[in-house]
Design a protein around this motif. Structure first.
Motif, PDB file in Angstrom:
ATOM      1  N   GLN A  57      12.458   7.572 -10.514  1.00 44.79           N
ATOM      2  CA  GLN A  57      11.800   8.750  -9.976  1.00 44.79           C
ATOM      3  C   GLN A  57      10.688   8.117  -9.007  1.00 44.79           C
ATOM      4  O   GLN A  57       9.558   9.073  -8.707  1.00 44.79           O
ATOM      5  CB  GLN A  57      11.274   9.653 -11.254  1.00 44.79           C
ATOM      6  N   ARG A  58      10.997   7.045  -8.623  1.00 43.16           N
ATOM      7  CA  ARG A  58       9.906   6.684  -7.569  1.00 43.16           C
ATOM      8  C   ARG A  58      10.636   6.055  -6.393  1.00 43.16           C
ATOM      9  O   ARG A  58      11.774   5.283  -6.611  1.00 43.16           O
ATOM     10  CB  ARG A  58       8.859   5.492  -8.000  1.00 43.16           C
ATOM     11  N   TYR A  59      10.308   6.390  -5.267  1.00 43.22           N
ATOM     12  CA  TYR A  59      10.854   5.977  -3.727  1.00 43.22           C
ATOM     13  C   TYR A  59      10.221   5.275  -2.814  1.00 43.22           C
ATOM     14  O   TYR A  59       8.724   5.616  -2.900  1.00 43.22           O
ATOM     15  CB  TYR A  59      11.443   7.282  -3.401  1.00 43.22           C
ATOM     16  N   ALA A  60      10.612   4.095  -2.260  1.00 41.63           N
ATOM     17  CA  ALA A  60       9.963   3.719  -1.232  1.00 41.63           C
ATOM     18  C   ALA A  60      10.953   3.018  -0.111  1.00 41.63           C
ATOM     19  O   ALA A  60      12.132   2.879  -0.512  1.00 41.63           O
ATOM     20  CB  ALA A  60       9.309   2.298  -1.848  1.00 41.63           C
ATOM     21  N   ALA A  61      10.627   2.455   1.062  1.00 34.18           N
ATOM     22  CA  ALA A  61      11.392   2.252   2.084  1.00 34.18           C
ATOM     23  C   ALA A  61      12.112   0.539   1.539  1.00 34.18           C
ATOM     24  O   ALA A  61      11.345   0.218   0.649  1.00 34.18           O
ATOM     25  CB  ALA A  61      10.581   1.665   3.222  1.00 34.18           C
ATOM     26  N   ALA A  62      13.046   0.304   1.918  1.00 38.76           N
ATOM     27  CA  ALA A  62      13.853  -0.825   1.515  1.00 38.76           C
ATOM     28  C   ALA A  62      12.715  -2.060   1.529  1.00 38.76           C
ATOM     29  O   ALA A  62      12.247  -2.439   2.514  1.00 38.76           O
ATOM     30  CB  ALA A  62      15.049  -1.147   2.580  1.00 38.76           C
ATOM     31  N   GLY A  63      12.860  -2.887   0.384  1.00 38.20           N
ATOM     32  CA  GLY A  63      12.010  -4.079   0.405  1.00 38.20           C
ATOM     33  C   GLY A  63      10.574  -3.865  -0.278  1.00 38.20           C
ATOM     34  O   GLY A  63       9.965  -4.528  -0.347  1.00 38.20           O
ATOM     35  N   PHE A  64      10.130  -2.376  -0.210  1.00 44.84           N
ATOM     36  CA  PHE A  64       8.760  -2.317  -0.431  1.00 44.84           C
ATOM     37  C   PHE A  64       8.832  -1.956  -1.934  1.00 44.84           C
ATOM     38  O   PHE A  64       9.389  -1.283  -2.509  1.00 44.84           O
ATOM     39  CB  PHE A  64       8.371  -1.047   0.278  1.00 44.84           C
ATOM     40  N   ASP A  65       7.619  -2.612  -2.560  1.00 42.51           N
ATOM     41  CA  ASP A  65       7.053  -1.832  -3.884  1.00 42.51           C
ATOM     42  C   ASP A  65       6.417  -0.516  -3.484  1.00 42.51           C
ATOM     43  O   ASP A  65       5.625  -0.542  -2.627  1.00 42.51           O
ATOM     44  CB  ASP A  65       6.122  -2.968  -4.557  1.00 42.51           C
ATOM     45  N   PRO A  66       6.472   0.338  -4.365  1.00 44.90           N
ATOM     46  CA  PRO A  66       5.949   1.782  -4.064  1.00 44.90           C
ATOM     47  C   PRO A  66       4.454   1.648  -3.713  1.00 44.90           C
ATOM     48  O   PRO A  66       3.949   2.425  -3.001  1.00 44.90           O
ATOM     49  CB  PRO A  66       6.388   2.563  -5.259  1.00 44.90           C
ATOM     50  N   ASN A  67       3.616   0.834  -4.737  1.00 42.88           N
ATOM     51  CA  ASN A  67       2.224   0.703  -4.553  1.00 42.88           C
ATOM     52  C   ASN A  67       1.876   0.181  -3.143  1.00 42.88           C
ATOM     53  O   ASN A  67       1.053   0.593  -2.603  1.00 42.88           O
ATOM     54  CB  ASN A  67       1.884  -0.173  -5.805  1.00 42.88           C
ATOM     55  N   ASP A  68       2.590  -0.762  -2.842  1.00 43.85           N
ATOM     56  CA  ASP A  68       2.461  -1.488  -1.610  1.00 43.85           C
ATOM     57  C   ASP A  68       2.512  -0.609  -0.346  1.00 43.85           C
ATOM     58  O   ASP A  68       1.876  -0.509   0.655  1.00 43.85           O
ATOM     59  CB  ASP A  68       3.253  -2.767  -1.458  1.00 43.85           C
ATOM     60  N   LEU A  69       3.611  -0.026  -0.415  1.00 52.77           N
ATOM     61  CA  LEU A  69       3.862   1.233   0.513  1.00 52.77           C
ATOM     62  C   LEU A  69       2.689   2.083   0.773  1.00 52.77           C
ATOM     63  O   LEU A  69       2.439   2.444   1.717  1.00 52.77           O
ATOM     64  CB  LEU A  69       5.370   1.601   0.223  1.00 52.77           C
ATOM     65  N   ALA A  70       2.491   2.426  -0.435  1.00 55.30           N
ATOM     66  CA  ALA A  70       1.546   3.707  -0.405  1.00 55.30           C
ATOM     67  C   ALA A  70       0.193   3.278   0.214  1.00 55.30           C
ATOM     68  O   ALA A  70      -0.360   3.997   0.963  1.00 55.30           O
ATOM     69  CB  ALA A  70       1.149   4.197  -1.868  1.00 55.30           C
TER      70      ALA A  70
END
Length: 412
Positions: A148-161
Motif C-alpha cells: 500500500q505504498r507507492y514510489a517512482a521506479a527505483g526509489f524507496d518511498p522515504n527517499d522519494l518523499a
C-alpha cells in the motif's frame, strides 16, 4: 569579463550542469547498461565541460572560506581509509564525496547570478515532475513499491518523499518570481508533490511536507494581498484533492506517527541506532571509516541477505563513520550554512531557512550525507550567500542617491 557573463565554453558547461540537476529525481529510474545511471553520466560530462571551460577561460573563481569545512571533511573521510573496518566501502564513499565536491564547484563557478541560481532550482523542480508522474501512474496501475505504498521506479518511498518535499520551497520561490502560465506550472508542481508524498505513505515525508508548506504563511509579509488570496485558495484545493484522492491505507499509516515516535521502534531504526552507538563508543574520535557503518553493526545485527543496514540518520551516520573529528567538521559546515541563510533578507531567507529545516528533519531518519540533493542545497545556499554584498550595495545605492540629492538641493 563581468561575473554575470559566461563565455561560450561556460554556457556549454552550465547547460550540462542544468541537465545534471534535472536528472536528480530520476537517477534511480533511468540506467544505461554498462555506463550506470543517467545522472552519473551527465555529472561526469558536466564536470569535464566545467574543467575545460576553466582552462579555456583561464580563470577560476575565488573560493569562500566556508568551502574549507566540506573540503576538510572529505579529506578526513579519506584518511579514515587507514583504519576503516571496510576499506573498499570507504574508498567508494570518498569517491562519491569528491564527485559531490565537484558538483559544488560547478555551481560556485558557473551559477554566479540570481538568474542562474534560479535556473538550477528550476531544473530540480522540473525533474521532480517525472518522479511525481511515475509514482502516480504506478498508483493508478496498482504497482506497489511496498504494501500500500507507492514510489517512482527505483526509489524507496522515504527517499522519494524527501526529494519532493525539498522541491516545494524552491517551487514556491519560482512561482513568486514568475508570471502567467509558468507561475501555474510551479503551483501545479507543488500540488503534485503533496499528492505524491501522501501516496508514498512516508511518515517522515508527511512531516517534511508540513514543514515545507510553512513557507507559504511565513512569506506573506513579502507578498501583495492578491497573491495571498491565491495562495489561500490553492491550499484549500490541495487539501481537498488530497482528502479525496489519497487511499485510506495511506492515511491510516500516517496516523501512526505519534504512537511510533512515543512507543514504537521507528521501523526498527532504534535497534540500528543502539548498535551504531556501541560502534561509536569503540571508535569515538576517528570513527569506523567512511561508508563502514553497515560493517560496524554487523556483529550485533548480522548482515541480512539483500539488505544494507544503513544508519537511517545522516548526523548519526557521519558521527559513527568519521568520529567526533569528522562530525565537528560536518557540523561546522552546517552552522556556516545556517549563518549564511540568516544574513539573507526577505523571501530568500524564508525559502532557504525552510529548505534547510526540511532537509534537517528529513535526514534525521535517512542516510543522505552522500545524496546529490543534499549537496545541491548546500551549494546553492553558498552561491546565494556570495551575492549578498552585491545585493546590499544595490539596495543602499538608491538611498545614498536620495541623501546626496537632498544635500545638493540644500546647497546654494
Amino acid at each position: 569579463m563581468r561575473r554575470g557573463n559566461l563565455t561560450a565554453a561556460g554556457r556549454f558547461a552550465f547547460a550540462f550542469l542544468w541537465l545534471f540537476v534535472l536528472s536528480f529525481p530520476a537517477e534511480k529510474a533511468i540506467n544505461i547498461p554498462g555506463l550506470g545511471s543517467i545522472s552519473r553520466i551527465l555529472g561526469l560530462i558536466a564536470l569535464g565541460a566545467g574543467m575545460l571551460a576553466a582552462l579555456i577561460d583561464r580563470r577560476i573563481r575565488v573560493f569562500s572560506p566556508v568551502h574549507a569545512a566540506p573540503a576538510l571533511f572529505v579529506l578526513w573521510t579519506a584518511l579514515t581509509m587507514r583504519w576503516s573496518l571496510a576499506p573498499n566501502d570507504t574508498a567508494a564513499n570518498v569517491q562519491t564525496y569528491l564527485q559531490l565536491l565537484g558538483m559544488a564547484w560547478l555551481i560556485w563557478e558557473f551559477a554566479a547570478t540570481e538568474d542562474r541560481i534560479a535556473s538550477l532550482m528550476r531544473a530540480y523542480v522540473f525533474g521532480t515532475l517525472y518522479a511525481a508522474f511515475d509514482t502516480i501512474s504506478r498508483w493508478v496501475l496498482a504497482h506497489q513499491t511496498y504494501y500500500q505504498r507507492y514510489a517512482a521506479a527505483g526509489f524507496d518511498p522515504n527517499d522519494l518523499a524527501l526529494t519532493l518535499a525539498l522541491s516545494i520551497p524552491l517551487s514556491y520561490y519560482l512561482s513568486v518570481r514568475s508570471r502567467g502560465a509558468m507561475a501555474w506550472v510551479y503551483r501545479g508542481q507543488m500540488m503534485l508533490a503533496l499528492l505524491t508524498i501522501l501516496l508514498s505513505a512516508s511518515r517522515t515525508g508527511f512531516l517534511t511536507v508540513c514543514l515545507a508548506a510553512l513557507v507559504l504563511p511565513l512569506s506573506f509579509p513579502y507578498l501583495p494581498r492578491v497573491e495571498r488570496k491565491w495562495i489561500a485558495c490553492g491550499v484549500v484545493v490541495a487539501v481537498a484533492a488530497a482528502v479525496a484522492v489519497i487511499p485510506a491505507n495511506s492515511w491510516q499509516r500516517l496516523s501512526t506517527i505519534g504512537s511510533e515516535v512515543s512507543s514504537g521502534t521507528l521501523n526498527n531504526r532504534e535497534l540500528i541506532w543502539n548498535a551504531g552507538l556501541v560502534s561509536f563508543r569503540q571508535h569515538p574520535v576517528a570513527g569506523v571509516g567512511g561508508g563502514a557503518f553497515p560493517r560496524s553493526v554487523e556483529p550485533m545485527l548480522g548482515f541480512p541477505k539483500g539488505w544494507l543496514i544503513v544508519a537511517h540518520n545522516t548526523f548519526f551516520s557521519v558521527m559513527v563513520e568519521t568520529g567526533m573529528v569528522g562530525f565537528a567538521l560536518f557540523s561546522l559546515f552546517l552552522l556556516s550554512l545556517v549563518l549564511a541563510v540568516r544574513r539573507m533578507q526577505g523571501l530568500k531567507r524564508v525559502v532557504w531557512a525552510m529548505t534547510l529545516l526540511v532537509w534537517g528533519v528529513g535526514v534525521s531518519t535517512l542516510s543522505w550525507e552522500t545524496r546529490k540533493p543534499t549537496w545541491l542545497i548546500f551549494a546553492l545556499i553558498l552561491a546565494e550567500a556570495r551575492l549578498l554584498p552585491e545585493m546590499r550595495a544595490r539596495r543602499s545605492a538608491p538611498r545614498l542617491g536620495m541623501r546626496m540629492g537632498m544635500k545638493e538641493v540644500a546647497l546654494p
